[in-house]
Enzyme design. Structure first.
Site, short mmCIF file in Angstrom:
data_model
loop_
_atom_site.label_atom_id
_atom_site.label_comp_id
_atom_site.label_asym_id
_atom_site.label_seq_id
_atom_site.Cartn_x
_atom_site.Cartn_y
_atom_site.Cartn_z
N ASP A 58 -27.21 54.76 -65.04
CA ASP A 58 -27.49 54.16 -64.20
C ASP A 58 -27.10 54.05 -63.20
OD1 ASP A 58 -29.90 53.66 -62.64
OD2 ASP A 58 -31.27 52.71 -64.03
N GLU A 90 -38.36 48.25 -59.33
CA GLU A 90 -37.82 47.73 -60.33
C GLU A 90 -38.36 46.12 -60.44
OE1 GLU A 90 -33.83 49.88 -60.73
OE2 GLU A 90 -34.89 51.36 -59.30
#
Ligand code: BGC
Ligand code: BGC
Length: 616
Positions: A309, A505
Site C-alpha cells: 500500500d 480512509e
C-alpha cells in the site's frame, strides 16, 4: 517531516542512484536483433526467463518500484531510471481532467518507458473502486456497501467489465480494486468499501468483480485490466475499527472471517494483491512473511504479484514515510514484489540496491518479485499493446454504462420501514424534497470520487436524487425542494435525503459515538418537516448504517441508499415504484453506537442482517 527536509535527503539518494545506473549501463551487453522476449508467439514463462536474464540489478530494482505520477521530479525520470510502474493516487489527475488528457498523459509515459534499453512497458495503476472514479465524466457506480446489498454477482461482474472499459480507455490497465475487506465495525472509515460483514458475500462479489475487470482470461482482450484484491488481510477487523490499526485476532478468526474473500479472488485468478496498512497481533502486514509468503503465495497458491500500500513499506519501522534499511529488508523479505513508494523513489531504490549488494536481501527473492511482475505484464499483452485503447475511450460515461449503474442503484436500496404503505409515491402527489444530500452528486458519490476524499457539489456529470425524482415523475408533477425542510406545508409527502458527507480512509473513522448519529443539520430538517404534519420518508445517503433509533418513530418510511454514485434516478425508480425494492441488508444495522461491532447473527440489532421490505 516536512517536504523540504525530505527533498534534501532525496537529492542525496538521487546522486547515488545516477552513479550506479551509469556504471551498469556501460557494462550492458548488446542485444540480439529480435530477442525472444519480444516474440509474442513464445510462451510467457520463456519470455519472462529470457528478459530476466538480460536485466541488470538496477533494472530489476526499478521494475519493483511504483511512483505516483504527481511525484515524478521529471517525466524523463521514467526513461532515466527505467521505472516499472506509475500510479495515480486519489486525485492525481492530468489538467484538464478529461479523457483525452488522460490518454495523452499515459501514452507519453509509456513512450518514455519504451525508449529504454530493454523497452519494458510501464504498468499504470489507479483506484477505480466504483467506476473510473478519478476521471470527470466517468460513470460512478455504487460503492461496495451498496453492491453487497444486491447479492447480484452477475451485476457486479458487468460493473467490473464496464469499469475496465473506461479504465482501458484512458491507457490504464490496472485497478486497485476490489476491496474484499469484511468490515466488522462501522466506526471504520472504510466500511463503505466493504461489500458485507459476511465473508461469503465479500467472497462471491469480490470474485465476480475480479472476473469483470480481468475478463475470462487476464489480457484476453484489450480492455482486460489487472484487478487487485485488497487489503490483505484483516483490514476490516482492527480493534475499535481504527483505520490502519491493530487486529487482535486469532489465526482461526483471520482464517474464518477475513481470509476467505482472498481465497476466492485467488481462485478467480486475481493478478495482484495489496497488503494492508494494518497489523495482526502487533505484526505489520507489510512485514508479515507468515501471511504474505507462507499463506498467500504458499497455501493459497497466489501466482500474481504483491503490491504494497501507499508508503506501507516505509511505515514498517514505525517512523513514517522515509525508507530505512529495516523497512526495505522486512517488506521485501515478507514477500512484497512491487513497492508503491510513492514519492521518495531515488531513496527507495538506493536503499534496496544497498541491501541486495550487502547480501541482506537474497537475489533469488528479487528475481522472484521481478518474474511475477513481468509475467503479469506479458499476460496483459502490454508488450504488444502498450498504448490506450481508443475504441474504449468512447465508453467513458456512456449511456449503456450509466444505465447499468442505475440498475445497480435500484438493486442496492434497502427499504427498512414503510408504515401505512407511504411508498411507493403516488401519481399526482405534491412532493416536498429536503436535506443536504438531495441535490448533490458529490455527496451521493462519497469518497474516492474525482479526489481522494471526494467532495460535495456538482463535481462530475451525473443525476442528483432530486433531479432523478423530477425526471421519473415527468412533466406536470409537483416537486418542491428546500435544503432545511422549511416550506413543506401543503404537500402530501416529504422526502428527506440525509446522511453523511464524503470522506476516505482515516478521515471516516468515527471513534466518538455521536459520529454515528444524524448530524445537527439533518435533525433540523426532520424537525422542520414535522411541523408540516405530513408523512416523512427518509432516504439515507451514507457509507455505513447510522444510528437512527431515536428518529425512527417519527418517520413513515426509511430507505438506505448507501453511496449510489452518479445515477440518482435509480433511487427515484424505487421511490416511485417503477421497480420494487429487492435489497436485503448485507450487514447488521445497530440500535446504538454500543452495537458498532455487532456481528451478523448476534441478537439485538435494530434491523438484522438480511432484513429488507418490499412493496405489495
Ligand atoms: C489506500 C489504498 C489505495 C492506495 C492508492 C492507499 O492509501 O489504502 O486502498 O489503493 O492508497 O491510492
Ligand atoms: C493519495 C491517496 C492515498 C493517500 C494515502 C493521498 O495523498 O491521494 O491515493 O490513498 O494519500 O494516505
Amino acid at each position: 517531516m516536512g517536504r523540504a527536509a525530505l527533498r534534501i535527503r532525496l537529492l542525496g539518494g538521487a546522486v547515488l542512484a545516477a552513479t550506479a545506473v551509469a556504471g551498469v549501463l556501460t557494462l550492458g551487453a548488446g542485444t540480439a536483433t529480435r530477442p525472444l522476449y519480444k516474440d509474442a508467439s513464445q510462451p510467457v514463462p520463456k519470455r519472462v526467463a529470457d528478459l530476466l536474464a538480460r536485466m541488470t540489478l538496477a533494472e530489476k530494482v526499478w521494475q519493483m518500484t511504483q511512483v505516483d505520477k504527481g511525484f515524478l521530479s521529471a517525466d524523463a525520470d521514467i526513461t532515466k531510471y527505467r521505472l516499472g510502474s506509475l500510479l495515480s493516487g486519489g486525485g492525481s489527475v492530468p489538467v484538464p481532467n478529461e479523457p483525452a488528457a488522460w490518454v495523452a498523459m499515459t501514452d507519453a509515459y509509456q513512450r518514455a518507458a519504451l525508449k529504454t534499453r530493454l523497452g519494458i512497458p510501464l504498468i499504470y495503476g489507479i483506484d477505480a473502486v466504483h467506476g473510473h472514479n478519478n476521471v470527470i465524466g466517468a460513470t460512478i457506480f455504487p460503492h461496495n456497501i451498496g453492491l453487497g446489498v444486491t447479492r447480484d454477482a452477475a451485476l457486479v461482474r458487468k460493473i467490473g467489465r464496464a469499469t475496465a472499459e473506461e479504465v482501458a480507455g484512458t491507457g490504464i490497465r490496472w485497478t486497485f480494486a476490489p476491496c474484499v475487506c469484511v468490515a466488522r465495525n462501522i466506526r471504520w472509515g472504510r466500511t463503505y468499501e466493504s461489500f458485507s460483514d459476511e465473508p461469503k458475500v465479500a467472497s462471491a462479489l469480490g470474485a465476480a468483480y475480479v472476473a469483470g475487470f480481468q475478463g475470462p482470461k487476464l489480457g484476453g482482450s484489450p480492455t482486460s485490466i489487472l484487478a487487485t484484491a485488497k487489503h490483505y488481510v484483516a483490514d476490516g477487523g482492527t480493534d475499535k475499527g481504527v483505520n490502519t490499526g491493530d487486529a487482535s485476532l486469532s489465526d482461526k478468526q483471520v482464517r474464518s472471517i477475513y481470509l476467505p474473500p482472498f481465497t476466492a479472488a485467488v481462485k478467480q485468478g486475481v493478478g495482484s494483491v495489496m497488503t494492508s496498512f494494518s497489523s495482526i497481533q502487533g505484526e505489520k502486514m507489510h512485514a508479515s512473511t507468515h501471511w504474505v509468503t507462507d499463506v498467500l503465495k504458499g497455501e493459497l497458491g497466489f501466482k500474481g504479484f504483491v503490491i504494497s500500500d501507499w508508503a506501507g513499506v516505509a511505515q514498517i519501522d514505525g517512523d513514517g514515510s522515509l525508507y530505512s534499511f529495516e523497512d526495505v529488508d522486512k517488506g521485501i523479505d515478507a514477500g512484497i514484489d512491487m513497492v508503491m513508494v510513492p514519492q521518495a523513489y531515488q531513496l527507495f531504490q538506493a536503499v534496496l540496491t544497498n541491501e541486495i549488494q550487502k547480501g541482506h536481501i537474497k537475489r533469488s527473492r528479487i528475481d522472484d518479485a521481478v518474474r511475477r511482475i513481468l509475467t503479469v505484464k506479458f499476460q496483459l499483452g502490454l508488450f504488444e499493446h502498450p498504448f490506450a485503447d481508443r475504441a474504449a475511450t468512447k465508453t467513458i460515461g456512456s449511456k449503456a454504462h450509466r444505465a447499468l449503474a442505475r440498475q445497480a442503484v435500484r438493486e442496492s436500496l434497502v427499504l427498512l420501514k414503510n408504515a401505512g404503505h407511504v411508498l411507493p409515491l403516488k401519481k399526482g402527489q405534491r412532493i416536498f424534497v429536503a436535506g443536504k444530500n438531495a441535490d448533490d452528486v458529490g455527496a451521493q458519490s462519497g469518497g474516492w470520487t474525482i479526489t481522494w476524499q471526494g467532495s460535495t457539489g456538482p463535481i462530475t456529470p451525473g443525476t442528483s436524487i432530486l433531479q432523478g425524482l423530477k425526471q421519473v415523475a415527468g412533466k406536470g408533477a409537483r416537486i418542491d425542494y428546500s435544503l432545511d425542510g422549511r416550506g413543506a406545508k401543503g404537500h402530501d409527502v416529504a422526502i428527506a435525503v440525509l446522511g453523511e458527507g464524503p470522506y476516505a480512509e482515516s478521515n471516516g473513522d468515527r471513534p466518538d459515538d455521536y459520529g454515528l448519529n444524524l448530524d445537527a443539520a439533518d435533525d433540523v430538517v426532520i424537525s422542520n418537516l414535522r411541523k408540516a404534519h405530513i408523512p416523512i420518508v427518509v432516504v439515507l445517503v451514507s457509507g455505513r448504517p447510522l444510528v437512527v433509533t431515536r428518529e425512527l418513530p417519527s418517520l413513515k418510511a426509511l430507505v438506505a441508499a448507501w453511496l449510489p454514485g452518479t445515477e440518482g434516478a435509480g433511487v427515484a425508480d424505487v421511490l416511485f415504484g417503477r421497480v420494487k425494492p429487492t435489497g436485503k441488508l448485507a450487514r447488521v444495522w445497530p440500535r446504538s453506537a454500543a452495537q458498532a461491532a455487532l456481528a451478523p447473527g448476534e441478537p439485538g440489532a435494530l434491523f438484522p442482517y438480511g432484513f429488507g421490505l418490499s412493496y405489495r
